[in-house]
Design a protein around this motif. Structure first.
Motif, mmCIF file in Angstrom:
data_model
loop_
_atom_site.group_PDB
_atom_site.id
_atom_site.type_symbol
_atom_site.label_atom_id
_atom_site.label_comp_id
_atom_site.label_asym_id
_atom_site.label_seq_id
_atom_site.Cartn_x
_atom_site.Cartn_y
_atom_site.Cartn_z
ATOM 1 N N PHE A 163 0.855 -1.186 0.000
ATOM 2 C CA PHE A 163 0.000 0.000 0.000
ATOM 3 C C PHE A 163 0.888 1.232 0.000
ATOM 4 N N ASP A 164 0.766 2.066 -1.047
ATOM 5 C CA ASP A 164 1.645 3.231 -1.170
ATOM 6 C C ASP A 164 1.132 4.462 -0.438
ATOM 7 N N GLY A 165 -0.047 4.352 0.201
ATOM 8 C CA GLY A 165 -0.607 5.470 0.951
ATOM 9 C C GLY A 165 -1.392 6.453 0.114
ATOM 10 N N LYS A 166 -1.433 6.230 -1.223
ATOM 11 C CA LYS A 166 -2.089 7.180 -2.114
ATOM 12 C C LYS A 166 -3.083 6.520 -3.059
ATOM 13 N N THR A 167 -2.824 5.277 -3.447
ATOM 14 C CA THR A 167 -3.653 4.608 -4.434
ATOM 15 C C THR A 167 -3.899 3.155 -4.017
ATOM 16 N N LEU A 168 -4.750 2.491 -4.772
ATOM 17 C CA LEU A 168 -4.987 1.062 -4.583
ATOM 18 C C LEU A 168 -4.226 0.245 -5.628
ATOM 19 N N LYS A 169 -3.122 0.799 -6.094
ATOM 20 C CA LYS A 169 -2.282 0.080 -7.042
ATOM 21 C C LYS A 169 -1.850 -1.255 -6.434
ATOM 22 N N GLY A 170 -2.022 -2.326 -7.194
ATOM 23 C CA GLY A 170 -1.663 -3.653 -6.707
ATOM 24 C C GLY A 170 -2.809 -4.410 -6.054
ATOM 25 N N TRP A 171 -3.988 -3.774 -5.980
ATOM 26 C CA TRP A 171 -5.156 -4.395 -5.354
ATOM 27 C C TRP A 171 -6.350 -4.359 -6.310
ATOM 28 N N HIS A 172 -7.301 -5.233 -6.087
ATOM 29 C CA HIS A 172 -8.572 -5.193 -6.806
ATOM 30 C C HIS A 172 -9.652 -5.811 -5.923
ATOM 31 N N PRO A 173 -10.920 -5.461 -6.165
ATOM 32 C CA PRO A 173 -11.990 -6.101 -5.394
ATOM 33 C C PRO A 173 -12.057 -7.594 -5.684
ATOM 34 N N TYR A 174 -12.381 -8.361 -4.666
ATOM 35 C CA TYR A 174 -12.500 -9.813 -4.807
ATOM 36 C C TYR A 174 -13.439 -10.148 -5.956
ATOM 37 N N ASN A 175 -12.973 -11.007 -6.857
ATOM 38 C CA ASN A 175 -13.715 -11.391 -8.059
ATOM 39 C C ASN A 175 -14.039 -10.197 -8.954
ATOM 40 N N ASN A 176 -13.289 -9.100 -8.778
ATOM 41 C CA ASN A 176 -13.514 -7.875 -9.559
ATOM 42 C C ASN A 176 -14.953 -7.368 -9.420
ATOM 43 N N ALA A 177 -15.515 -7.556 -8.245
ATOM 44 C CA ALA A 177 -16.882 -7.113 -7.976
ATOM 45 C C ALA A 177 -16.948 -5.592 -7.846
ATOM 46 N N LYS A 178 -18.134 -5.045 -7.927
ATOM 47 C CA LYS A 178 -18.317 -3.619 -7.685
ATOM 48 C C LYS A 178 -18.019 -3.321 -6.222
ATOM 49 N N SER A 179 -17.348 -2.209 -5.961
ATOM 50 C CA SER A 179 -16.991 -1.873 -4.582
ATOM 51 C C SER A 179 -16.803 -0.372 -4.441
ATOM 52 N N ASP A 180 -17.465 0.195 -3.451
ATOM 53 C CA ASP A 180 -17.217 1.599 -3.097
ATOM 54 C C ASP A 180 -17.031 1.728 -1.582
#
Length: 237
Positions: A44-61
């Motif tokens: 976690f770079d503290g600024k973005t979600l680079k390197g992560w995605h929602p489980y099964n690429n589901a919608k997430s907010d």
């Protein structure tokens, strides 16, 4: 100097750590030169979600980033989903800081496989929870640092609500260690007769996928919000 003032260290041959108190870092989401040379990687770079995605690429907010912290929101959420790393890991040393709001409950899952099942039915879970203020009565295997629904913590050492804790998880082949604020609170070996017996008699007895993966994603659970993360880093072993 007292041992409680020294940061934990890892002996790779024996997977042992010194027992020390958690000291918050002044700088967050940054690796030192020594850490980089030792193979540590920021998740976690503290600024973005680079390197992560929602489980099964589901919608997430349900997740937001503010002031260098990854926050699981409690309100204004239409679609909840766990966050999982893009990369998969087998043997690793994982560290992160976390704090919970009053009554919050969450977890970190590892060796997770994405599929038609929820993440918590795939990989083991390191429990994050408000041990004292959770609305329902907790079983020991639900408390902070537990291998959820399998191995309860040997001690309750989580800090007060709203205060950061430091977690360390070491996974080396079948051997797993859960550390919380410098204390080893769980240690177990996966796929042994003892482990298989626990699975067969507990919550996971009818969950085929639970715990069978030897390599998988790291996942941060969205369990209704109220948890904050920072300083998430990993080193492959």
């Amino acid at each position: 100097m007292s041992i409680s003032k020294i940061f934990p260290f890892l002996l790779l041959s024996g997977c042992l750590l010194s027992q020390v108190a958690f000291t918050p870092q002044e700088s967050v989401n940054i690796l030192t030169g020594a850490e980089k040379k030792s193979g540590w990687k920021l998740l976690f770079d503290g600024k973005t979600l680079k390197g992560w995605h929602p489980y099964n690429n589901a919608k997430s907010d349900g997740w937001t980033i503010a002031n260098g912290e990854l926050v699981n929101k409690t309100q204004g959420v239409s679609n909840r989903a766990d966050l999982v790393t893009n990369d998969v890991y087998e043997n690793f040393d994982l560290q992160l800081d976390w704090k919970v709001n009053n009554g919050a409950n969450s977890g970190l899952l590892y060796r997770v496989k994405e599929g038609k099942w929820p993440a918590y039915e795939s990989g083991p879970e390191y429990q994050f929870i408000d041990d004292n203020g959770y609305a329902d009565k907790l079983e020991d295997w639900q408390k902070s640092g537990a291998d959820y629904a399998m191995h309860p913590p040997t001690q309750l050492v989580a800090n007060a609500v709203g205060t950061y804790n430091h977690t360390r998880i070491i996974a080396k082949k079948g051997h797993i260690e859960h550390w919380l604020n410098g204390v080893k609170v769980a240690s177990f070996d996966m796929w042994t007769p003892e482990w298989k017996e626990l699975k067969s008699k507990g919550k996971w007895k009818d969950v085929k996928e639970y715990g069978i993966q030897k390599i998988g994603h790291i996942a941060l659970q969205d369990h209704g919000g109220g948890i904050t993360f920072r300083n998430i880093k990993i080193r492959k072993l």
